[in-house]
Design an enzyme around this catalytic site. Structure first.
Site, mmCIF file in Angstrom:
data_model
loop_
_atom_site.group_PDB
_atom_site.id
_atom_site.type_symbol
_atom_site.label_atom_id
_atom_site.label_comp_id
_atom_site.label_asym_id
_atom_site.label_seq_id
_atom_site.Cartn_x
_atom_site.Cartn_y
_atom_site.Cartn_z
ATOM 1 C CB SER A 207 20.616 -29.188 25.750
ATOM 2 O OG SER A 207 21.720 -28.375 25.549
ATOM 3 C CG HIS B 210 24.468 -31.204 22.535
ATOM 4 N ND1 HIS B 210 24.523 -31.233 23.909
ATOM 5 C CD2 HIS B 210 23.534 -30.258 22.211
ATOM 6 C CE1 HIS B 210 23.667 -30.347 24.389
ATOM 7 N NE2 HIS B 210 23.057 -29.741 23.378
HETATM 8 C C1 GTR Z 1 23.951 -24.254 23.571
HETATM 9 C C2 GTR Z 1 24.241 -23.798 24.972
HETATM 10 C C3 GTR Z 1 24.199 -24.955 25.891
HETATM 11 C C4 GTR Z 1 22.993 -25.827 25.673
HETATM 12 C C5 GTR Z 1 22.601 -25.968 24.224
HETATM 13 C C6 GTR Z 1 21.238 -26.569 23.951
HETATM 14 O O1 GTR Z 1 24.053 -23.278 22.640
HETATM 15 O O2 GTR Z 1 25.506 -23.226 24.958
HETATM 16 O O3 GTR Z 1 24.294 -24.526 27.212
HETATM 17 O O4 GTR Z 1 21.942 -25.404 26.430
HETATM 18 O O5 GTR Z 1 22.651 -24.770 23.569
HETATM 19 O O6 GTR Z 1 20.267 -26.286 24.644
HETATM 20 O O7 GTR Z 1 21.127 -27.320 23.009
#
Ligand code: GTR
Length: 412
Positions: free
Chosen positions: A251, A393
Protein backbone atom coordinates in the site's frame (compact mmCIF):
# COMPACT_ATOMS: atom_id res chain seq x y z
CA UNK A 1 -47.25 35.66 34.69
CA UNK A 2 -46.74 39.40 34.21
CA UNK A 3 -46.57 40.85 30.70
CA UNK A 4 -42.80 41.25 31.06
CA UNK A 5 -42.38 37.63 32.17
CA UNK A 6 -44.43 36.47 29.19
CA UNK A 7 -42.26 38.47 26.78
CA UNK A 8 -39.08 37.05 28.32
CA UNK A 9 -40.39 33.43 28.17
CA UNK A 10 -41.40 33.92 24.56
CA UNK A 11 -37.96 35.36 23.71
CA UNK A 12 -36.21 32.42 25.39
CA UNK A 13 -38.47 30.04 23.46
CA UNK A 14 -37.62 31.80 20.19
CA UNK A 15 -33.94 31.70 20.94
CA UNK A 16 -34.18 27.98 21.70
CA UNK A 17 -35.99 27.33 18.42
CA UNK A 18 -33.41 29.36 16.49
CA UNK A 19 -30.51 27.42 18.04
CA UNK A 20 -32.24 24.13 17.30
CA UNK A 21 -32.82 25.02 13.64
CA UNK A 22 -29.25 26.33 13.20
CA UNK A 23 -27.77 23.15 14.67
CA UNK A 24 -29.89 21.02 12.37
CA UNK A 25 -28.80 23.05 9.37
CA UNK A 26 -25.13 22.62 10.40
CA UNK A 27 -25.54 18.86 10.96
CA UNK A 28 -27.31 18.51 7.61
CA UNK A 29 -24.50 20.39 5.84
CA UNK A 30 -21.80 18.23 7.45
CA UNK A 31 -23.60 15.02 6.49
CA UNK A 32 -24.19 16.32 3.00
CA UNK A 33 -20.59 17.43 2.43
CA UNK A 34 -19.33 14.07 3.72
CA UNK A 35 -21.72 12.20 1.49
CA UNK A 36 -20.47 14.32 -1.42
CA UNK A 37 -16.91 13.35 -0.56
CA UNK A 38 -17.86 9.73 -0.25
CA UNK A 39 -19.49 9.56 -3.65
CA UNK A 40 -16.56 11.28 -5.25
CA UNK A 41 -15.01 8.02 -6.43
CA UNK A 42 -16.03 5.48 -8.99
CA UNK A 43 -16.14 1.66 -8.99
CA UNK A 44 -17.97 1.35 -12.28
CA UNK A 45 -15.84 0.36 -15.27
CA UNK A 46 -18.42 1.86 -17.66
CA UNK A 47 -17.93 5.28 -16.06
CA UNK A 48 -14.21 5.51 -16.76
CA UNK A 49 -13.67 8.67 -18.76
CA UNK A 50 -11.74 8.13 -22.00
CA UNK A 51 -8.08 8.99 -21.53
CA UNK A 52 -4.86 9.03 -23.49
CA UNK A 53 -1.62 8.11 -21.79
CA UNK A 54 1.43 10.26 -22.50
CA UNK A 55 3.91 8.56 -24.81
CA UNK A 56 6.55 6.63 -22.98
CA UNK A 57 9.03 6.66 -25.83
CA UNK A 58 8.66 10.24 -27.00
CA UNK A 59 10.80 12.91 -25.37
CA UNK A 60 9.50 16.25 -24.17
CA UNK A 61 10.89 17.73 -27.39
CA UNK A 62 8.91 15.14 -29.36
CA UNK A 63 11.96 13.09 -30.30
CA UNK A 64 11.23 9.40 -30.82
CA UNK A 65 13.20 7.25 -28.39
CA UNK A 66 14.35 4.07 -30.07
CA UNK A 67 17.64 3.09 -28.44
CA UNK A 68 18.70 2.15 -24.92
CA UNK A 69 21.10 5.06 -25.02
CA UNK A 70 18.37 7.61 -25.80
CA UNK A 71 16.20 6.12 -23.10
CA UNK A 72 18.96 6.29 -20.50
CA UNK A 73 20.36 9.69 -21.50
CA UNK A 74 17.22 11.58 -22.48
CA UNK A 75 13.88 10.09 -21.62
CA UNK A 76 14.57 8.29 -18.36
CA UNK A 77 16.09 11.37 -16.62
CA UNK A 78 13.21 13.49 -17.91
CA UNK A 79 10.60 11.14 -16.43
CA UNK A 80 12.48 10.67 -13.17
CA UNK A 81 12.76 14.43 -12.75
CA UNK A 82 9.07 14.87 -13.29
CA UNK A 83 8.18 12.35 -10.57
CA UNK A 84 10.69 14.07 -8.32
CA UNK A 85 9.51 17.64 -8.88
CA UNK A 86 5.78 17.02 -9.02
CA UNK A 87 4.84 13.92 -7.08
CA UNK A 88 7.19 12.55 -4.45
CA UNK A 89 9.64 15.41 -4.07
CA UNK A 90 13.44 15.55 -4.02
CA UNK A 91 15.35 12.80 -2.32
CA UNK A 92 18.54 14.40 -1.01
CA UNK A 93 21.62 12.23 -1.32
CA UNK A 94 24.14 14.26 0.66
CA UNK A 95 24.84 13.60 4.30
CA UNK A 96 27.96 13.82 6.38
CA UNK A 97 28.28 10.38 7.83
CA UNK A 98 26.51 7.07 8.18
CA UNK A 99 27.23 4.66 11.04
CA UNK A 100 26.13 1.08 11.57
CA UNK A 101 25.97 -0.30 15.09
CA UNK A 102 25.20 -3.94 15.76
CA UNK A 103 22.83 -3.76 18.69
CA UNK A 104 22.00 -7.42 18.96
CA UNK A 105 22.99 -10.63 17.23
CA UNK A 106 21.58 -14.11 17.62
CA UNK A 107 23.27 -16.78 15.55
CA UNK A 108 20.71 -19.37 16.61
CA UNK A 109 17.49 -17.56 15.83
CA UNK A 110 14.50 -19.53 14.52
CA UNK A 111 15.65 -22.75 16.21
CA UNK A 112 19.09 -22.39 14.70
CA UNK A 113 17.87 -21.87 11.16
CA UNK A 114 18.76 -18.18 10.93
CA UNK A 115 21.00 -15.43 12.19
CA UNK A 116 19.30 -12.33 13.50
CA UNK A 117 20.95 -8.93 13.41
CA UNK A 118 19.48 -5.79 14.87
CA UNK A 119 21.38 -2.84 13.50
CA UNK A 120 21.16 0.86 14.27
CA UNK A 121 21.77 2.93 11.18
CA UNK A 122 22.62 6.49 12.17
CA UNK A 123 22.83 9.23 9.58
CA UNK A 124 24.45 12.51 10.52
CA UNK A 125 24.23 15.91 8.84
CA UNK A 126 24.75 19.43 10.19
CA UNK A 127 25.23 18.12 13.72
CA UNK A 128 21.82 16.49 13.60
CA UNK A 129 21.20 12.78 13.29
CA UNK A 130 18.51 10.17 12.90
CA UNK A 131 18.62 6.47 13.65
CA UNK A 132 16.86 3.73 11.73
CA UNK A 133 16.46 0.37 13.48
CA UNK A 134 16.98 -2.36 10.94
CA UNK A 135 16.09 -6.00 11.55
CA UNK A 136 17.75 -8.66 9.38
CA UNK A 137 17.42 -12.45 9.39
CA UNK A 138 19.66 -14.50 7.10
CA UNK A 139 19.53 -18.28 6.63
CA UNK A 140 22.26 -20.32 8.31
CA UNK A 141 22.20 -23.17 5.81
CA UNK A 142 24.28 -21.21 3.31
CA UNK A 143 27.52 -19.36 3.90
CA UNK A 144 27.14 -17.44 0.63
CA UNK A 145 25.63 -13.94 0.55
CA UNK A 146 21.88 -14.30 0.00
CA UNK A 147 19.35 -12.25 -1.98
CA UNK A 148 17.30 -10.37 0.59
CA UNK A 149 13.78 -9.00 0.86
CA UNK A 150 13.69 -5.57 2.49
CA UNK A 151 10.27 -4.44 3.72
CA UNK A 152 9.37 -0.77 4.07
CA UNK A 153 7.02 -1.47 6.95
CA UNK A 154 4.21 0.88 8.00
CA UNK A 155 2.39 -1.81 10.00
CA UNK A 156 4.45 -1.31 13.13
CA UNK A 157 7.39 -3.06 14.72
CA UNK A 158 5.20 -5.84 16.20
CA UNK A 159 4.78 -7.34 12.71
CA UNK A 160 8.55 -7.98 12.73
CA UNK A 161 8.85 -9.59 16.15
CA UNK A 162 12.50 -10.54 16.61
CA UNK A 163 11.64 -13.18 19.23
CA UNK A 164 9.37 -14.85 16.63
CA UNK A 165 6.71 -15.43 19.27
CA UNK A 166 4.37 -13.33 17.18
CA UNK A 167 4.43 -14.62 13.61
CA UNK A 168 2.64 -12.17 11.34
CA UNK A 169 1.67 -13.12 7.78
CA UNK A 170 2.60 -9.59 6.73
CA UNK A 171 6.28 -10.38 7.34
CA UNK A 172 6.52 -14.19 7.29
CA UNK A 173 10.19 -14.43 8.13
CA UNK A 174 10.33 -18.24 8.54
CA UNK A 175 8.86 -18.84 5.08
CA UNK A 176 11.38 -16.51 3.49
CA UNK A 177 14.32 -18.03 5.40
CA UNK A 178 13.22 -21.57 4.46
CA UNK A 179 13.17 -20.46 0.81
CA UNK A 180 16.84 -19.47 1.13
CA UNK A 181 16.44 -15.69 1.23
CA UNK A 182 17.24 -13.07 3.81
CA UNK A 183 14.43 -10.94 5.19
CA UNK A 184 14.84 -7.46 6.58
CA UNK A 185 12.66 -4.55 7.55
CA UNK A 186 12.39 -1.24 9.33
CA UNK A 187 9.49 0.71 10.76
CA UNK A 188 8.75 3.81 8.67
CA UNK A 189 8.23 5.74 11.90
CA UNK A 190 12.03 5.87 12.33
CA UNK A 191 12.40 7.78 9.06
CA UNK A 192 9.22 9.85 8.97
CA UNK A 193 6.23 9.31 11.27
CA UNK A 194 3.14 8.56 9.20
CA UNK A 195 1.29 11.62 10.35
CA UNK A 196 0.57 15.05 8.91
CA UNK A 197 1.87 16.89 11.97
CA UNK A 198 4.81 14.65 12.86
CA UNK A 199 6.26 13.49 9.53
CA UNK A 200 8.91 16.21 9.80
CA UNK A 201 10.35 14.61 12.93
CA UNK A 202 12.49 12.06 11.12
CA UNK A 203 14.93 12.49 8.24
CA UNK A 204 13.44 15.89 7.43
CA UNK A 205 15.15 17.22 10.55
CA UNK A 206 18.37 16.80 8.58
CA UNK A 207 16.92 18.56 5.55
CA UNK A 208 14.60 21.30 6.93
CA UNK A 209 14.97 23.33 3.72
CA UNK A 210 12.96 20.61 1.94
CA UNK A 211 9.89 21.69 3.88
CA UNK A 212 9.98 25.13 2.25
CA UNK A 213 10.18 23.76 -1.28
CA UNK A 214 7.23 22.96 -3.56
CA UNK A 215 9.22 19.95 -4.68
CA UNK A 216 10.49 19.04 -1.23
CA UNK A 217 10.57 15.46 0.01
CA UNK A 218 7.37 14.04 1.50
CA UNK A 219 6.89 10.96 3.67
CA UNK A 220 6.84 8.45 0.77
CA UNK A 221 10.20 9.78 -0.43
CA UNK A 222 11.56 9.73 3.11
CA UNK A 223 10.63 6.07 3.60
CA UNK A 224 12.32 5.18 0.31
CA UNK A 225 15.38 7.13 1.47
CA UNK A 226 15.36 4.91 4.57
CA UNK A 227 15.35 1.78 2.39
CA UNK A 228 18.38 3.10 0.53
CA UNK A 229 20.20 3.55 3.85
CA UNK A 230 19.44 -0.10 4.66
CA UNK A 231 21.04 -1.02 1.32
CA UNK A 232 24.07 1.07 2.34
CA UNK A 233 24.31 -1.28 5.32
CA UNK A 234 23.84 -4.42 3.20
CA UNK A 235 26.83 -3.35 1.13
CA UNK A 236 28.90 -3.80 4.27
CA UNK A 237 27.34 -7.06 5.48
CA UNK A 238 28.81 -10.12 3.85
CA UNK A 239 25.87 -12.47 4.38
CA UNK A 240 23.56 -10.32 2.27
CA UNK A 241 24.02 -10.11 -1.48
CA UNK A 242 23.65 -6.35 -1.94
CA UNK A 243 23.26 -6.82 -5.70
CA UNK A 244 20.13 -8.88 -5.13
CA UNK A 245 17.96 -6.67 -2.98
CA UNK A 246 14.21 -6.97 -3.33
CA UNK A 247 12.42 -3.93 -1.93
CA UNK A 248 8.86 -4.70 -0.86
CA UNK A 249 6.09 -2.47 0.36
CA UNK A 250 2.38 -2.79 0.92
CA UNK A 251 0.00 0.00 0.00
CA UNK A 252 1.66 3.28 1.07
CA UNK A 253 4.82 1.21 1.53
CA UNK A 254 4.37 -0.08 -2.04
CA UNK A 255 4.25 3.44 -3.44
CA UNK A 256 7.42 4.11 -1.55
CA UNK A 257 9.13 0.93 -2.69
CA UNK A 258 8.47 1.75 -6.37
CA UNK A 259 9.78 5.29 -5.95
CA UNK A 260 12.84 4.13 -4.03
CA UNK A 261 13.69 1.49 -6.64
CA UNK A 262 13.15 3.90 -9.54
CA UNK A 263 15.94 6.08 -8.16
CA UNK A 264 18.21 3.59 -6.45
CA UNK A 265 19.57 1.29 -9.12
CA UNK A 266 20.99 -1.04 -6.48
CA UNK A 267 17.47 -2.47 -6.09
CA UNK A 268 17.19 -5.64 -8.20
CA UNK A 269 13.44 -6.21 -7.84
CA UNK A 270 10.78 -3.72 -6.80
CA UNK A 271 7.64 -5.22 -5.34
CA UNK A 272 4.47 -3.22 -5.06
CA UNK A 273 1.76 -4.93 -3.02
CA UNK A 274 -1.62 -3.18 -3.46
CA UNK A 275 0.06 0.21 -3.91
CA UNK A 276 -2.86 1.66 -5.89
CA UNK A 277 -3.15 5.36 -6.57
CA UNK A 278 0.19 7.20 -6.82
CA UNK A 279 1.80 3.76 -6.78
CA UNK A 280 1.25 1.24 -9.54
CA UNK A 281 -2.24 2.28 -10.68
CA UNK A 282 -2.82 4.46 -13.74
CA UNK A 283 -3.88 7.87 -12.41
CA UNK A 284 -5.94 8.77 -15.46
CA UNK A 285 -8.41 5.95 -14.82
CA UNK A 286 -10.94 7.48 -12.50
CA UNK A 287 -11.45 4.21 -10.61
CA UNK A 288 -11.13 3.96 -6.83
CA UNK A 289 -8.80 6.41 -5.14
CA UNK A 290 -7.85 9.49 -7.14
CA UNK A 291 -5.10 12.08 -6.84
CA UNK A 292 -7.59 14.58 -5.46
CA UNK A 293 -8.71 12.19 -2.71
CA UNK A 294 -5.24 10.97 -1.80
CA UNK A 295 -3.83 14.47 -1.67
CA UNK A 296 -6.64 15.68 0.55
CA UNK A 297 -6.15 12.81 2.97
CA UNK A 298 -2.38 12.48 2.90
CA UNK A 299 -0.80 15.73 1.65
CA UNK A 300 2.38 15.04 3.63
CA UNK A 301 3.12 11.89 1.60
CA UNK A 302 3.89 14.04 -1.43
CA UNK A 303 5.47 17.32 -2.46
CA UNK A 304 3.07 20.24 -2.60
CA UNK A 305 3.31 20.52 -6.41
CA UNK A 306 1.21 17.35 -6.61
CA UNK A 307 -1.93 19.14 -5.49
CA UNK A 308 -2.42 20.83 -8.87
CA UNK A 309 -3.11 17.46 -10.52
CA UNK A 310 -6.13 16.58 -8.39
CA UNK A 311 -9.09 16.23 -10.79
CA UNK A 312 -6.66 17.42 -13.41
CA UNK A 313 -4.81 14.23 -14.34
CA UNK A 314 -4.69 15.06 -18.04
CA UNK A 315 -2.24 17.84 -17.25
CA UNK A 316 0.31 15.28 -16.08
CA UNK A 317 2.98 14.66 -18.75
CA UNK A 318 3.51 11.25 -17.15
CA UNK A 319 1.40 8.49 -15.64
CA UNK A 320 2.26 5.75 -13.17
CA UNK A 321 3.21 3.18 -15.86
CA UNK A 322 6.30 5.32 -16.33
CA UNK A 323 7.30 4.74 -12.73
CA UNK A 324 7.32 1.00 -13.45
CA UNK A 325 9.21 1.61 -16.71
CA UNK A 326 11.99 3.31 -14.72
CA UNK A 327 12.80 -0.14 -13.32
CA UNK A 328 13.94 -1.50 -16.70
CA UNK A 329 15.98 -3.58 -17.26
CA UNK A 330 15.66 -4.57 -13.58
CA UNK A 331 12.53 -6.38 -12.38
CA UNK A 332 9.20 -5.13 -11.14
CA UNK A 333 6.33 -7.09 -9.61
CA UNK A 334 2.80 -5.82 -9.04
CA UNK A 335 0.72 -7.73 -6.49
CA UNK A 336 -2.94 -6.90 -6.31
CA UNK A 337 -6.08 -8.06 -4.49
CA UNK A 338 -9.37 -8.59 -6.28
CA UNK A 339 -11.54 -6.99 -3.60
CA UNK A 340 -9.21 -4.05 -3.18
CA UNK A 341 -11.07 -1.87 -5.65
CA UNK A 342 -9.78 1.27 -3.93
CA UNK A 343 -6.33 0.38 -5.32
CA UNK A 344 -7.76 -0.43 -8.78
CA UNK A 345 -6.44 -3.93 -9.65
CA UNK A 346 -7.05 -3.41 -13.36
CA UNK A 347 -5.36 0.00 -13.35
CA UNK A 348 -2.33 -1.55 -11.65
CA UNK A 349 -2.13 -4.31 -14.24
CA UNK A 350 -2.51 -1.89 -17.15
CA UNK A 351 0.44 0.04 -15.81
CA UNK A 352 2.63 -3.03 -16.23
CA UNK A 353 1.26 -3.62 -19.71
CA UNK A 354 1.96 -0.01 -20.68
CA UNK A 355 5.49 -0.13 -19.24
CA UNK A 356 6.53 -2.99 -21.55
CA UNK A 357 8.01 -0.93 -24.44
CA UNK A 358 10.97 0.13 -22.28
CA UNK A 359 11.71 -3.46 -21.25
CA UNK A 360 11.39 -4.46 -24.89
CA UNK A 361 13.93 -1.79 -25.80
CA UNK A 362 16.40 -3.77 -23.68
CA UNK A 363 15.52 -6.88 -25.67
CA UNK A 364 13.41 -8.37 -22.88
CA UNK A 365 10.41 -10.30 -24.17
CA UNK A 366 7.53 -9.44 -21.87
CA UNK A 367 4.40 -10.39 -23.88
CA UNK A 368 1.93 -9.68 -21.12
CA UNK A 369 -1.68 -10.58 -21.86
CA UNK A 370 -3.56 -7.37 -22.60
CA UNK A 371 -6.47 -8.21 -20.29
CA UNK A 372 -6.39 -8.41 -16.50
CA UNK A 373 -5.44 -12.03 -15.65
CA UNK A 374 -7.88 -14.24 -13.69
CA UNK A 375 -7.70 -14.10 -9.91
CA UNK A 376 -4.92 -16.14 -8.31
CA UNK A 377 -3.29 -16.73 -11.69
CA UNK A 378 0.31 -15.63 -11.47
CA UNK A 379 2.04 -14.11 -14.48
CA UNK A 380 5.82 -14.41 -14.56
CA UNK A 381 7.87 -12.79 -17.27
CA UNK A 382 11.65 -12.40 -17.15
CA UNK A 383 11.45 -9.01 -15.47
CA UNK A 384 7.76 -8.52 -14.77
CA UNK A 385 5.36 -10.28 -12.47
CA UNK A 386 1.73 -9.92 -11.51
CA UNK A 387 -1.03 -11.60 -9.56
CA UNK A 388 -4.47 -10.57 -8.40
CA UNK A 389 -5.14 -12.50 -5.21
CA UNK A 390 -8.65 -13.35 -4.07
CA UNK A 391 -9.47 -11.15 -1.09
CA UNK A 392 -8.96 -7.78 0.46
CA UNK A 393 -6.35 -5.06 0.85
CA UNK A 394 -3.47 -6.70 2.71
CA UNK A 395 -0.11 -8.42 2.27
CA UNK A 396 -0.52 -12.10 3.05
CA UNK A 397 1.49 -15.36 3.02
CA UNK A 398 -0.11 -16.07 -0.38
CA UNK A 399 1.37 -12.85 -1.78
CA UNK A 400 4.75 -13.78 -0.32
CA UNK A 401 4.67 -17.21 -1.98
CA UNK A 402 4.21 -15.48 -5.32
CA UNK A 403 7.07 -13.06 -4.65
CA UNK A 404 9.39 -15.92 -3.71
CA UNK A 405 8.45 -17.83 -6.87
CA UNK A 406 9.16 -14.76 -8.94
CA UNK A 407 12.51 -14.13 -7.24
CA UNK A 408 13.48 -17.82 -7.69
CA UNK A 409 12.78 -17.47 -11.37
CA UNK A 410 14.54 -14.11 -11.72
CA UNK A 411 17.74 -15.03 -9.87
CA UNK A 412 18.06 -18.61 -11.14
C1 GTR B 1 -5.39 4.32 2.28
C2 GTR B 1 -4.90 5.14 1.12
C3 GTR B 1 -4.25 4.26 0.13
C4 GTR B 1 -3.29 3.29 0.76
C5 GTR B 1 -3.74 2.76 2.09
C6 GTR B 1 -2.70 2.03 2.92
O1 GTR B 1 -6.07 5.03 3.21
O2 GTR B 1 -6.02 5.76 0.57
O3 GTR B 1 -3.65 5.01 -0.87
O4 GTR B 1 -2.04 3.83 0.84
O5 GTR B 1 -4.26 3.75 2.88
O6 GTR B 1 -1.54 2.43 2.97
O7 GTR B 1 -3.05 1.06 3.54
Amino acid sequence: MTYLEKVITLKIYHQFLKTLITSWVIIFCIIHVNAQEEIDYNYDESKIKPYKLPELLLSQDSVKISTIEDWEKVRRPEILKFFEDNIYGQVPKDFKRIKFKLKNRDKKAMDGKATLREVEITVIKNKKSITINLIVFTPNKTKKPVPTFLVINHRGIRTMDVTRENKDGFWPAEVVINAGYGIAGFDVIDVAPDNNEKFTEGVLKLYPEQLEMNNGMGALGAWGWGASRAIDYFETYRFVDAKKIIVVGHSRGGKSSLWCAAQDKRVAIAISNDSGNSGAAISRRNFGETIDIIYQNFPYWFCSNYQQYGNNEDKLPIDQHMLLALMAPRAVYVGSAAEDLWADPKGQYLSLVEAQPVFNLYGIETNLPSELPDVNKQIIRPTMGFHNRIGKHNMTPYDWQQYIKFANDYFK
